[in-house]
Design an enzyme around this catalytic site. Structure first.
Site, PDB file in Angstrom:
ATOM      1  N   HIS A 120       0.853  -1.198   0.000  1.00  0.00           N
ATOM      2  CA  HIS A 120       0.000   0.000   0.000  1.00  0.00           C
ATOM      3  C   HIS A 120       0.882   1.238   0.000  1.00  0.00           C
ATOM      4  CE1 HIS A 120      -3.149   2.841   1.069  1.00  0.00           C
ATOM      5  NE2 HIS A 120      -4.001   1.899   0.691  1.00  0.00           N
TER       6      HIS A 120
ATOM      7  N   ASP B  61      -7.949  -5.282  -0.198  1.00  0.00           N
ATOM      8  CA  ASP B  61      -8.423  -6.184  -1.270  1.00  0.00           C
ATOM      9  C   ASP B  61      -8.056  -7.639  -1.038  1.00  0.00           C
ATOM     10  OD1 ASP B  61      -7.599  -3.449  -3.278  1.00  0.00           O
ATOM     11  OD2 ASP B  61      -9.622  -4.226  -2.990  1.00  0.00           O
TER      12      ASP B  61
HETATM   13  C1  SDX Z   1      -6.242  -0.081  -3.103  1.00  0.00           C
HETATM   14  O1  SDX Z   1      -4.338   4.400  -2.253  1.00  0.00           O
HETATM   15  C2  SDX Z   1      -5.316   3.806  -1.630  1.00  0.00           C
HETATM   16  O2  SDX Z   1      -5.728   4.182  -0.571  1.00  0.00           O
HETATM   17  C3  SDX Z   1      -5.912   2.613  -2.382  1.00  0.00           C
HETATM   18  C4  SDX Z   1      -6.942   1.812  -1.589  1.00  0.00           C
HETATM   19  C5  SDX Z   1      -8.211   2.606  -1.335  1.00  0.00           C
HETATM   20  O3  SDX Z   1      -8.903   2.275  -0.360  1.00  0.00           O
HETATM   21  O4  SDX Z   1      -8.528   3.496  -2.192  1.00  0.00           O
HETATM   22  O5  SDX Z   1      -6.396   1.400  -0.366  1.00  0.00           O
HETATM   23  C6  SDX Z   1      -7.363   0.561  -2.374  1.00  0.00           C
HETATM   24  O6  SDX Z   1      -6.033   0.203  -4.244  1.00  0.00           O
HETATM   25  C7  SDX Z   1      -5.339  -1.045  -2.354  1.00  0.00           C
HETATM   26  C8  SDX Z   1      -4.133  -1.542  -3.219  1.00  0.00           C
HETATM   27  C9  SDX Z   1      -4.624  -2.641  -4.157  1.00  0.00           C
HETATM   28  N1  SDX Z   1      -3.540  -3.013  -5.100  1.00  0.00           N
HETATM   29  C10 SDX Z   1      -2.875  -4.185  -5.004  1.00  0.00           C
HETATM   30  O7  SDX Z   1      -3.030  -4.998  -4.093  1.00  0.00           O
HETATM   31  C11 SDX Z   1      -1.880  -4.436  -6.122  1.00  0.00           C
HETATM   32  C12 SDX Z   1      -0.553  -4.945  -5.553  1.00  0.00           C
HETATM   33  N2  SDX Z   1       0.054  -3.851  -4.813  1.00  0.00           N
HETATM   34  C13 SDX Z   1       1.089  -3.082  -5.494  1.00  0.00           C
HETATM   35  O8  SDX Z   1       0.953  -2.943  -6.867  1.00  0.00           O
HETATM   36  C14 SDX Z   1       1.521  -1.835  -4.735  1.00  0.00           C
HETATM   37  O9  SDX Z   1       1.803  -2.246  -3.451  1.00  0.00           O
HETATM   38  C15 SDX Z   1       0.589  -0.629  -4.681  1.00  0.00           C
HETATM   39  C16 SDX Z   1       0.108  -0.249  -6.018  1.00  0.00           C
HETATM   40  C17 SDX Z   1      -0.569  -0.902  -3.777  1.00  0.00           C
HETATM   41  C18 SDX Z   1       1.426   0.510  -4.083  1.00  0.00           C
HETATM   42  O10 SDX Z   1       2.405   0.812  -4.979  1.00  0.00           O
HETATM   43  P1  SDX Z   1       3.587   1.868  -4.635  1.00  0.00           P
HETATM   44  O11 SDX Z   1       3.305   2.602  -3.368  1.00  0.00           O
HETATM   45  O12 SDX Z   1       3.842   2.667  -5.887  1.00  0.00           O
HETATM   46  O13 SDX Z   1       4.781   0.945  -4.273  1.00  0.00           O
HETATM   47  P2  SDX Z   1       5.850   0.414  -5.343  1.00  0.00           P
HETATM   48  O14 SDX Z   1       5.124  -0.202  -6.508  1.00  0.00           O
HETATM   49  O15 SDX Z   1       6.840   1.493  -5.587  1.00  0.00           O
HETATM   50  O16 SDX Z   1       6.542  -0.787  -4.507  1.00  0.00           O
HETATM   51  C19 SDX Z   1       7.591  -0.525  -3.583  1.00  0.00           C
HETATM   52  C20 SDX Z   1       8.427  -1.805  -3.588  1.00  0.00           C
HETATM   53  C21 SDX Z   1       8.878  -2.215  -5.000  1.00  0.00           C
HETATM   54  O17 SDX Z   1      10.041  -2.998  -4.837  1.00  0.00           O
HETATM   55  P3  SDX Z   1      11.503  -2.276  -5.103  1.00  0.00           P
HETATM   56  O18 SDX Z   1      11.419  -1.648  -6.477  1.00  0.00           O
HETATM   57  O19 SDX Z   1      11.622  -1.219  -3.982  1.00  0.00           O
HETATM   58  O20 SDX Z   1      12.494  -3.389  -4.999  1.00  0.00           O
HETATM   59  O21 SDX Z   1       7.633  -2.903  -3.113  1.00  0.00           O
HETATM   60  C22 SDX Z   1       7.445  -3.845  -4.164  1.00  0.00           C
HETATM   61  C23 SDX Z   1       7.791  -3.138  -5.461  1.00  0.00           C
HETATM   62  O22 SDX Z   1       8.261  -4.075  -6.428  1.00  0.00           O
HETATM   63  N3  SDX Z   1       6.043  -4.248  -4.128  1.00  0.00           N
HETATM   64  C24 SDX Z   1       5.595  -5.479  -4.317  1.00  0.00           C
HETATM   65  C25 SDX Z   1       4.200  -5.408  -4.125  1.00  0.00           C
HETATM   66  N4  SDX Z   1       3.846  -4.161  -3.837  1.00  0.00           N
HETATM   67  C26 SDX Z   1       4.988  -3.436  -3.840  1.00  0.00           C
HETATM   68  N5  SDX Z   1       6.233  -6.629  -4.626  1.00  0.00           N
HETATM   69  C27 SDX Z   1       5.444  -7.720  -4.737  1.00  0.00           C
HETATM   70  N6  SDX Z   1       4.111  -7.745  -4.571  1.00  0.00           N
HETATM   71  C28 SDX Z   1       3.445  -6.606  -4.254  1.00  0.00           C
HETATM   72  N7  SDX Z   1       2.145  -6.616  -4.090  1.00  0.00           N
END
Ligand code: SDX
Length: 393
Positions: free
Chosen positions: A272, A329
């Site tokens: 998140h 989710d």
């Molecule tokens: C919702 O914003 C809100 O409030 C949203 C929400 C709401 O109520 O409106 O809470 C609802 O959308 C919840 C999120 C649902 N999405 C997912 O579950 C999809 C999987 N999650 C990721 O795609 C990610 O965690 C996000 C999109 C939720 C957040 O993305 P960020 O903040 O841009 O973080 P990032 O992609 O920069 O990740 C940081 C690091 C990265 O690794 P490094 O490059 O630092 O090595 O964490 C890793 C990412 O690769 N990472 C994950 C991961 N989420 C982040 N690695 C594996 N699996 C994951 N799920």
């Protein structure tokens, strides 16, 4: 133009507005609507009361609540001409696309909603129309996909029971809403009702900042929510858990895939932008999943897989280092499925819950007369050059 542009892709360190609606503390895992903790509201309140709280800022008195509920009840019917729009969709149409189109059609139906000088009364009426008609449109989107006749609302029922009946009632048989299901749905909608400046809410605000109608702004929010990184994640989580189950339940293999930089696979429902601790909603939903499936006598093997996956991730350095926890989710789809809601309707359920939050945020933005959203950029394209005719290219 002079002056430095601060580049902040994804607005990771940018505050877009001041808001009095929802408070998040990502480190502590705190979520409050108008100052009330989500745990309290999920336990003691109901979705219509929480909607009133988010939109108008205070918990309603009995009289205010009854008036709000009655206004919504008596605006559930949809003009028959809008049904013609529904009839135009093929059954392959994804329910989210149908929903955003039907909501946007209200702008065509009520063009006064584009008038920047529209009265308070008109804004209040458009809020009631949205709260009243979104469940009907959502159920119609499902019926369109199923090739079943669309049901009309039943004003004798409460909000969630009315929605479930419009979703599942069929002409050929009597349909009784199970109160356990209606109550579980009500709690899920509360948990999704607002979440400060997330992607879809920011979309609603920026579209509304051009003085577009609230219907067009909410329709834009529905489309932003659809993405798998945002509200679409609840559908992707179930698809991921099903794949793990089909693959023999080998959660470690999928954890390794999620950590592999060369593999685009992500652990859906994890991570998140704000929460660097447990998403408080995920905690409540996980407990509710056990409770609801138990009450309904549903035994869903993916619930155990989800728990195993969570346990493994919370003890894995990659996830611990990045503070990746289950988000809203991760478990919600397991409950939706137990309620009989099909996977491609999960994000529609998210939209149903998020509606009062989008409305409250749009209303706050308009009341604060916020300027039109128009960010700048850092230009990285070609320098000035002259036109070259086709023969000389
Ligand atoms: C919702 O914003 C809100 O409030 C949203 C929400 C709401 O109520 O409106 O809470 C609802 O959308 C919840 C999120 C649902 N999405 C997912 O579950 C999809 C999987 N999650 C990721 O795609 C990610 O965690 C996000 C999109 C939720 C957040 O993305 P960020 O903040 O841009 O973080 P990032 O992609 O920069 O990740 C940081 C690091 C990265 O690794 P490094 O490059 O630092 O090595 O964490 C890793 C990412 O690769 N990472 C994950 C991961 N989420 C982040 N690695 C594996 N699996 C994951 N799920």
């Amino acid at each position: 133009e002079s002056g430095l542009i601060t580049l902040d892709p994804g607005f990771k360190n940018t505050g877009s507005t001041k808001s009095a609606i929802t408070f998040l503390d990502g480190e502590q895992g705190i979520l409050r609507y108008r100052g009330y903790n989500i745990e309290d509201l999920a336990e003691k309140s109901n979705f219509l009361e929480v909607s009133y709280l988010l939109i108008y800022g205070e918990l309603p008195t009995q009289e205010q609540y009854d008036q709000f509920a009655n206004e919504i009840t008596y605006h559930t019917l949809v003009h028959e001409d809008i049904k013609k729009i529904l009839d135009g969709f093929p059954s392959v149409a994804h329910p989210m696309g149908v929903l955003s189109s039907l909501i946007c059609s209200l702008t065509a139906f009520y063009p006064t909603s584009l008038d920047p000088n529209r009265t308070e009364e008109e804004i209040k009426l458009s809020i009631v129309r949205l709260m009243a008609k979104l469940p009907t449109f959502a159920a119609w989107a499902y019926k369109n996909k199923m090739g079943h006749p669309a049901n009309y609302p039943d004003n004798r029922l409460d909000y969630c029971s009315n929605f479930m009946k419009m979703m599942f009632a069929l002409p050929a048989e009597k349909y009784e809403v199970d109160p356990i299901i209606a109550k579980a749905l009500d709690k899920l909608l509360i948990l999704h009702a607002d979440h400060e400046q997330n992607c879809s809410t920011s979309t609603v605000r920026i579209v509304g900042s051009s003085q577009a109608s609230i219907y067009a702004s909410i329709s834009a929010g529905i489309n932003a929510l659809w993405g798998p990184l945002h509200g679409g994640a609840n559908q992707s989580v179930i698809e991921m858990l099903e794949a793990i189950k089909e693959d023999g339940g080998d959660t470690k293999k999928y954890l390794d895939k999620a950590k592999d930089k060369n593999d685009p696979f992500r652990l859906m429902g994890f991570g998140h932008r704000v929460y660097k601790n447990f998403d408080p909603r995920a905690k409540i939903i996980k407990k509710a999943a056990d409770d609801v499936l138990g009450k309904l006598g549903v035994n869903d093997p993916v619930l155990e897989i989800a728990k195993e996956l969570e346990e493994a991730a919370l003890n894995d350095q990659y996830f611990v280092d990045r503070k990746l926890y289950p988000n809203v989710d991760f478990y919600s789809g397991i409950i939706y499925r137990a309620l009989g809601i099909p996977t491609d309707m999960f994000t529609v359920m998210f939209a149903l819950g998020r509606l009062p939050g989008w409305i409250a945020q749009w209303k706050e933005m308009r009341e604060n007369n916020e300027p039109i959203g128009r960010p700048r950029q850092v230009y990285t394209g070609a320098n000035e050059r002259s036109y070259v005719t086709m023969g000389d290219r």
